[in-house]
Design a protein around this motif. Structure first.
Motif, short mmCIF file in Angstrom:
data_model
loop_
_atom_site.label_atom_id
_atom_site.label_comp_id
_atom_site.label_asym_id
_atom_site.label_seq_id
_atom_site.Cartn_x
_atom_site.Cartn_y
_atom_site.Cartn_z
N TRP A 270 27.04 -3.79 -35.27
CA TRP A 270 26.23 -2.98 -36.20
C TRP A 270 25.21 -3.87 -36.91
CZ3 TRP A 270 25.80 2.10 -36.27
CH2 TRP A 270 26.83 2.86 -35.67
N GLN B 211 18.71 -3.93 -20.10
CA GLN B 211 20.12 -4.25 -19.86
C GLN B 211 20.42 -4.29 -18.36
OE1 GLN B 211 22.65 -1.79 -18.84
NE2 GLN B 211 24.07 -3.51 -18.74
N LEU C 159 17.69 -4.94 -35.48
CA LEU C 159 16.70 -4.15 -34.74
C LEU C 159 15.90 -3.26 -35.68
CD1 LEU C 159 18.44 -2.73 -31.54
CD2 LEU C 159 16.48 -4.25 -31.64
N LEU C 160 16.64 -2.61 -36.59
CA LEU C 160 15.99 -1.73 -37.56
C LEU C 160 15.02 -2.53 -38.42
CD1 LEU C 160 16.15 1.22 -38.60
CD2 LEU C 160 17.75 0.41 -40.31
N MET D 112 29.32 -1.90 -27.53
CA MET D 112 29.67 -0.94 -28.58
C MET D 112 30.80 -0.01 -28.16
SD MET D 112 29.07 -0.23 -31.63
CE MET D 112 27.55 -0.43 -32.51
N THR E 66 19.45 -5.47 -27.87
CA THR E 66 19.74 -4.12 -27.39
C THR E 66 20.78 -4.13 -26.28
OG1 THR E 66 17.81 -4.33 -25.99
CG2 THR E 66 17.54 -3.08 -28.00
N ALA F 236 22.36 -4.11 -34.78
CA ALA F 236 21.55 -2.89 -34.88
C ALA F 236 20.68 -2.93 -36.14
CB ALA F 236 22.44 -1.66 -34.91
N ALA G 34 16.21 -0.50 -24.52
CA ALA G 34 17.58 -0.92 -24.28
C ALA G 34 18.00 -0.92 -22.81
CB ALA G 34 18.53 -0.04 -25.09
N LEU G 35 17.97 0.26 -22.19
CA LEU G 35 18.68 0.38 -20.91
C LEU G 35 18.00 -0.34 -19.76
CD1 LEU G 35 20.09 3.97 -21.13
CD2 LEU G 35 21.00 1.82 -21.94
N ILE H 193 24.30 -4.71 -27.67
CA ILE H 193 24.87 -3.51 -28.31
C ILE H 193 25.29 -2.50 -27.26
CG2 ILE H 193 24.40 -1.59 -29.85
CD1 ILE H 193 22.29 -3.34 -31.21
N THR H 194 24.40 -2.24 -26.30
CA THR H 194 24.68 -1.22 -25.28
C THR H 194 25.98 -1.52 -24.55
OG1 THR H 194 22.31 -1.20 -24.92
CG2 THR H 194 23.65 0.02 -23.37
N GLY I 99 12.59 -2.87 -28.79
CA GLY I 99 13.67 -1.90 -28.99
C GLY I 99 14.19 -1.27 -27.73
#
Lengths: 296, 315
Positions: free
Chosen positions: B288, B246, B294-295, B274, B267, B291, B242-243, B270-271, B240
């Motif tokens: 989405w 990325q 991911l969930l 989006m 991730t 996402a 992300a940054l 999406i980052t 999960g």
């Protein structure tokens, strides 16, 4: 003989691993601090960033991070402590309680970007606020709530039963007992957890990209009305925090000294997080000493 | 006269008895209000989880129900071109990227983390408690953007020079993530190893086993579910994150070919995108849906952790 040799070898390997980990941390901190050391002056810490030219600072970002931290804790602490009280003192052992526990588990393992996207949908779009500090604080509340609930529950459970029983035996109601006897006794544990949570809030970025936004308006630090768009205190304005700024500068920085700014900002962020961590540790030890020597 | 005082006394007694038996109204409302407040706070947790699931799912499912992308195409096609004509929404490169980078991070961090856990509980407990544990707690506190920044300024150029490639790569992402999940694995595994009953160690040592034989055959064996929990927990963090990922992974939407290739993860996809897409467009909806994936993965990780926890309890 062979077994003994294996034993020696394993000890050496394991020791090397430990040395490697400690070395990595020391190297990491040393690298970040030495890179950013020359940027740590008052001008860098207070001036606004410059989008095109060199020489910008991180003033608004630093302020935004601190303000967001205060806002988040104002919302998250009462909720977290309330839920922690319920879990420690009231929750019956049934399916509903299990479901609440499951929810805490889910919340604490959600990727922060998913929390950020939820915030984008609910606190940014549905409410029509746009990117706001307040939306960011709500997203960070979601992100921190499980930690605070768990810390509160543990702290409350660690209060000796006798204190609670003494209070109840005096005819004091359960709620009064919780508020004026158990909660004060558990406060040190809760505070230590809250300081650690603050460190996390300070360094979090992914959940903020889509809630508090990636830009900061020109702040006027002489204007302290809550409504004006340039007022630093207005919670309904977009706000870029320090951690988000580091990410943005590194991935799309246009200034010639983008690297410099990133170095300085990372050093500031690391120092802040270290301060949070060390103060939580110091505070915990201090309270422990005070409480154990006081009981004799 | 005696008769009369007796009557007053009984009257007073019954009054006191009544006062003691009936609950004080003010206290009663206070009790109920307090309980209700605490309950609402706890209930909020459930509401938040349910609404996160609901909102992400309602947005994420519209790719399939509104835009008519088939579920199978979304998951198994490797062509991601949402702005092309015709547009293609295959997210397999992102999914594989996420899995590869997570697996690589776990491969590096698991032996190191469990090794460190053994060191701090079995070999030098004093040193472990005084030095290693605080060090690991400090590593937990370092924000992910800082890991990304270090990866970008130190690791990426290093890989670029060593291998004569771009530098942004699966390897860089895996290494950064490994460092990030190392503390999690170490501290959870250390708790599991510490929980192994001392009797088992004594029995093994009494049979003439060396310390390492005891650790390997007895301690690790009975702490295995706990160590697996630690690894899964670390992997769910890595999946999960992300940054930091990325920043170092390169973000090209191609199927990963090797360790040194730039890739994308769910991730990072999406980052990056989006913010640039318009709400309600098929492109945006596809993000989405990522996402939602991911969930779903984080739910799967929770289920695995629960199963491992049950195994530990059964023992």
């Amino acid at each position: 003989m062979k077994a003994r040799l294996m034993d020696r070898a394993a000890t050496v390997v394991l020791t090397l691993i430990a040395v490697l980990i400690i070395g990595t941390l020391v190297g990491l901190l040393g690298f970040i601090l030495s890179q950013g050391w020359h940027k740590l002056n008052l001008d860098f810490l207070t001036s606004a960033p410059d989008i095109v030219n060199a020489g910008g600072g991180i003033g608004p970002q630093l302020f935004n991070s601190l303000y967001l931290l205060v806002l988040t804790m104002l919302i998250a602490l009462p909720l977290g402590i309330g839920a922690g009280i319920y879990m420690a003192e009231y929750a019956p052992d049934n399916k509903i309680t299990q479901f609440i526990r499951m929810s805490i588990e889910v919340l604490s393992s959600l990727p922060s970007i998913v929390v950020g996207l939820f915030g984008l949908l609910v606190f940014v779009n549905m409410t029509g606020w746009g990117y706001t500090l307040f939306g960011g604080a709500l997203a960070l509340t979601v992100f921190n709530l499980p930690l605070l609930v768990r810390v509160t529950e543990d702290a409350l459970r660690n209060v000796p039963r006798s204190q609670k029983e003494a209070s109840l035996a005096l005819g004091i109601t359960k709620w009064r007992t919780i508020v004026s006897v158990i909660l004060p006794a558990a406060l040190p544990g809760i505070l230590t957890g809250a300081i650690l949570a603050s460190g996390r809030v300070f360094g979090e970025a992914a959940a903020l990209l889509f809630t508090a936004g990636m830009s900061s308006p020109n702040l006027d630090f002489t204007d302290f009305s809550m409504n004006s768009t340039t007022s630093p205190l207005n919670p309904f304005r977009p706000a870029e925090t320090l951690a988000v700024h580091i990410w943005k500068v590194n991935s799309e920085g246009l200034t010639p000294d983008a690297r410099d700014v990133a170095d300085g900002a990372a050093a500031v962020l690391i120092i802040a997080v270290l301060l949070f961590n060390l103060s939580a540790r110091w505070f915990g030890n201090w309270v422990y000493k005070k409480m154990t020597s006081g009981s004799n | 006269m005696g008769h009369r005082t007796e009557g007053v006394n009984t009257e007073r007694q019954s009054m006191i008895a009544q006062k003691m038996l009936t609950t004080n109204k003010r206290q009663k409302t206070e009790n109920i209000t307090g309980r209700t407040i605490a309950m609402i706070c706890a209930g909020l947790l459930v509401i938040v989880v349910l609404s996160i699931t609901y909102f992400i799912a309602s947005k994420g499912l519209s790719t399939f129900f509104v835009d008519g992308v088939s579920f199978k195409e979304f998951l198994t096609h490797d062509k991601w071109d949402p702005e092309g004509e015709p547009s293609a929404y295959g997210v397999l490169p992102f999914i594989l990227g996420s899995f590869f980078v997570t697996a690589l991070a776990a491969l590096i961090a698991a032996p190191l983390g469990i090794g460190a856990a053994i060191f701090m509980t079995e070999i030098f407990p004093g040193f472990g408690k005084k030095v290693l544990k605080p060090v690991i707690e400090l590593l937990v506190g370092i924000p992910s953007v800082v890991y990304g920044y270090v990866g970008l300024t130190l690791l990426v150029p290093f890989i670029r020079e060593q291998f004569d490639v771009l530098g942004f790569s699966l390897l860089a992402g895996g290494l950064v993530l490994a460092l990030m999940i190392l503390p999690t694995i170490t501290s959870v595994a250390a708790d599991a190893i510490e929980a192994v009953p001392q009797d088992l160690r004594n029995a093994s040592l009494a049979l003439g086993a060396t310390r390492w034989q005891t650790i390997w055959n007895v301690v690790l064996h009975s702490a295995l579910p706990g160590c697996l929990t630690a690894i899964v927990l670390g992997m769910s963090r890595a999946f999960g994150e992300a940054l930091a990922v990325q920043m170092v992974i390169g973000n090209t939407t191609k199927l990963p070919g090797g360790l040194l290739d730039p890739i994308s993860t769910l991730t990072s996809g999406i980052t990056l995108n989006m913010g640039n897409t318009i709400q309600g467009t098929p492109y945006n909806n596809a993000l989405w849906s990522m996402a939602l994936l991911l969930l779903a993965m984080s739910f799967i990780f929770i289920v695995i952790l629960r199963l491992l926890g049950r195994k530990r309890l059964a023992k």
